[in-house]
Design a protein around this motif. Structure first.
Motif, mmCIF file in Angstrom:
data_model
loop_
_atom_site.group_PDB
_atom_site.id
_atom_site.type_symbol
_atom_site.label_atom_id
_atom_site.label_comp_id
_atom_site.label_asym_id
_atom_site.label_seq_id
_atom_site.Cartn_x
_atom_site.Cartn_y
_atom_site.Cartn_z
ATOM 1 N N ALA A 1 0.825 -1.301 0.059
ATOM 2 C CA ALA A 1 0.063 0.068 0.083
ATOM 3 C C ALA A 1 0.875 1.432 0.100
ATOM 4 N N SER B 1 3.384 2.117 -3.265
ATOM 5 C CA SER B 1 2.712 3.201 -4.238
ATOM 6 C C SER B 1 3.524 4.482 -4.080
ATOM 7 N N ALA C 1 -9.028 -5.156 0.100
ATOM 8 C CA ALA C 1 -10.042 -4.383 -0.859
ATOM 9 C C ALA C 1 -11.208 -5.082 -0.994
ATOM 10 N N THR D 1 -6.025 -5.628 -7.469
ATOM 11 C CA THR D 1 -6.597 -4.928 -6.262
ATOM 12 C C THR D 1 -5.392 -3.724 -6.090
ATOM 13 N N SER D 2 -5.707 -3.310 -4.836
ATOM 14 C CA SER D 2 -4.250 -2.464 -4.521
ATOM 15 C C SER D 2 -3.049 -3.255 -4.351
ATOM 16 N N THR E 1 0.145 -2.414 -6.674
ATOM 17 C CA THR E 1 1.319 -1.766 -6.183
ATOM 18 C C THR E 1 2.717 -2.820 -6.200
ATOM 19 N N VAL F 1 -7.021 5.382 -4.299
ATOM 20 C CA VAL F 1 -6.303 4.309 -5.103
ATOM 21 C C VAL F 1 -6.312 4.340 -6.365
ATOM 22 N N MET G 1 -3.160 5.159 -8.755
ATOM 23 C CA MET G 1 -2.507 4.042 -9.528
ATOM 24 C C MET G 1 -2.765 4.411 -10.844
ATOM 25 N N ALA H 1 -10.702 -0.671 -7.741
ATOM 26 C CA ALA H 1 -10.406 0.393 -6.546
ATOM 27 C C ALA H 1 -11.794 0.970 -5.852
ATOM 28 N N ARG I 1 -13.039 -0.218 0.934
ATOM 29 C CA ARG I 1 -12.334 -1.592 1.530
ATOM 30 C C ARG I 1 -13.303 -2.240 2.451
#
Length: 479
Positions: free
Chosen positions: A49, A53, A151, A166-167, A171, A188, A192, A271, A274
């Protein structure tokens, strides 16, 4: 034969930054502490994360800044060296090894048990290791749930077979997809989209709402969308994904949009929010709903469990889903656990007290590392008005600040402060523009400290810096 049970003062579930900080504070209070982790010590932030990122985004933002400067622009005209970008990212996440984090736990005297932890009743935890062996733990004082969040994926048929990003994948990937569809319009999604567009993907952002970063001031999403579009990405608002399909393992993904339109991409990143990582941690054994966000008081103690021994810190309590706020809560919770263990009769739980996470509602700071950068703390104007506050909104064009010109040609930015007219101090500040992240802590101090505007007038910003925007905002307010 029943396994032996080990007893500690405090058991911490989850060894991310939040759990580490709870353990650090309870050990500092003299309490024996054990921390349980099923993946890497250091958690989501360290490996999937915040850290990776921002490592991906830093070369992107540095190049964008350089391209605004005559004399430097020509030197950075080419593409990014993706292998070097990924290599630097991999170093920042220690190549997904947690030796350094484990050594730190050892240095502060916190025991580590690896495996999946489940509550087994009040103050009891069972940890199942990778080999299937069970480890039984009992807490004398407290159990702190610091398991974070995952996510959230929509319930689209066949989504698992599509293998969406997903995140975590966004990343950690080291191959640039030719076409990347980003579903979502939050932090996110925008970060991204910024990173992967600069790394060479053809990016399409699909936003169900009317704009990007909709929880922030309206001009934030407008400026970020404009910059993404100018960089070559497509930003499509008012667009929902109703279906996904990948016909072959290595083939493209086909997204079906509301209305029947089809969009093809090589990878798709969802994204879209959560969900709490509380589904399989034994909440039902203490009367709580599995998979739920955990309701807490301002000391992060779970409200719905008798005895006051269970705490929920960080993402799992849904107060403010950011690493720095989780670490702040951890310091509060650790201090509260220590004070209660020492028999302190009355904790400092009034607003801004030592055992109250007041900043979670009044002064949450956040930086979005897009180009332009976004920095905000406190309430937006709309939130303040919905809260019944009598406010005045003051805007200023950051490009008019002398220090902004030093960032190069075509600087675009905006600043806003939200003033509580009845109390005479700031309750919200937002900046958008290159370099504004470093302005944020001054804004956070002003909001959290409830600094009167009359006193803030005497905080003189240095010339020529973009922090001079503070003077311009106050001049505009004074008229």
């Amino acid at each position: 034969m029943m396994a032996a049970t080990e007893e500690y003062d405090v058991i911490v579930l989850g060894a991310g930054p939040v759990g580490e900080n709870v353990a650090d504070r309870t050990r500092a209070a003299g309490l024996s502490t054990v921390i349980v982790e099923s993946e890497l010590v250091g958690g989501e932030c360290s490996y999937w994360a915040c850290i990776p990122s921002k490592a991906l985004l830093r070369p992107v933002i540095a190049r964008a800044d350089a391209r605004r400067l005559p004399g430097l622009r020509q030197a950075v005209d080419g593409p990014l060296e993706n292998a070097a970008v990924f290599g630097r990212r991999d170093e920042y996440v220690a190549h997904w090894k947690d030796d350094g984090q484990v050594s730190w736990l050892d240095s502060i005297g916190v025991d580590l048990v690896r495996g999946h932890a489940r509550l087994a009743g009040p103050k009891r935890v069972v940890v199942t290791g990778a080999d299937g062996q069970e480890h039984h733990l009992t807490a004398r004082q407290a159990v702190a749930v610091c398991t974070g969040s995952d996510a959230a994926l929509p319930g689209l048929p066949g989504l698992a077979e599509v293998r969406p990003w997903t995140s975590r994948e966004a990343t950690s990937a080291s191959t640039v997809p030719g076409r990347l569809a980003v579903v979502g319009g939050g932090v996110v999604a925008t970060e991204m989209a910024t990173a992967w567009q600069a790394l060479g993907s053809e990016v399409t952002v699909l936003v169900r709402g009317s704009g990007l970063l909709e929880r922030m001031e309206p001009f934030v999403g407008e400026l970020v969308a404009k910059s993404l579009t100018e960089a070559g990405a497509q930003v499509r608002t008012g667009t929902s994904v109703t279906g996904v399909q990948r016909d072959t393992p290595d083939g493209p993904v086909t997204l079906t949009l509301a209305g029947g339109e089809r969009l093809e991409a090589d990878e798709v990143l969802f994204a879209t929010g959560r969900t709490p990582r509380t589904g399989d941690i034994g909440l039902e054994t203490v009367g709580l709903e599995p998979g739920a966000w955990l309701r807490v008081d301002d000391s992060c103690r779970v409200s719905d469990v008798p005895g006051g021994w269970l705490y929920a810190v960080g993402d799992v309590n849904h107060r403010a889903l950011m690493t720095h706020q989780g670490k702040y809560q951890a310091r509060i919770a650790g201090a509260a656990i220590g004070a209660r263990a020492q028999g302190v009769p009355l904790l400092e739980t009034d607003p801004w007290g030592a055992h109250a996470a007041t900043a979670d509602t009044a002064a949450v700071p956040q930086v979005v590392f897009t180009d332009p950068e976004v920095a905000a703390v406190g309430l937006t104007a709309a939130q303040a008005e919905a809260d019944g506050r009598r406010v005045r909104v003051v805007d200023y064009d950051l490009a008019r600040v002398s220090g902004a010109g030093l960032y190069g040609e075509g600087y675009r930015g905006q600043a806003r402060m939200v003033v509580d007219l009845d109390r005479g101090h700031l309750i919200g500040v937002t900046f958008v523009g290159p370099g504004v992240g470093e302005l944020l802590h001054s804004a956070t101090v002003a909001v959290a400290g409830e600094v009167p505007l009359e006193r803030l007038w005497h905080a003189v910003p240095a010339f020529p810096t973009i922090s001079e925007v503070w003077l311009r905002l106050l001049e505009t307010y004074r008229g």
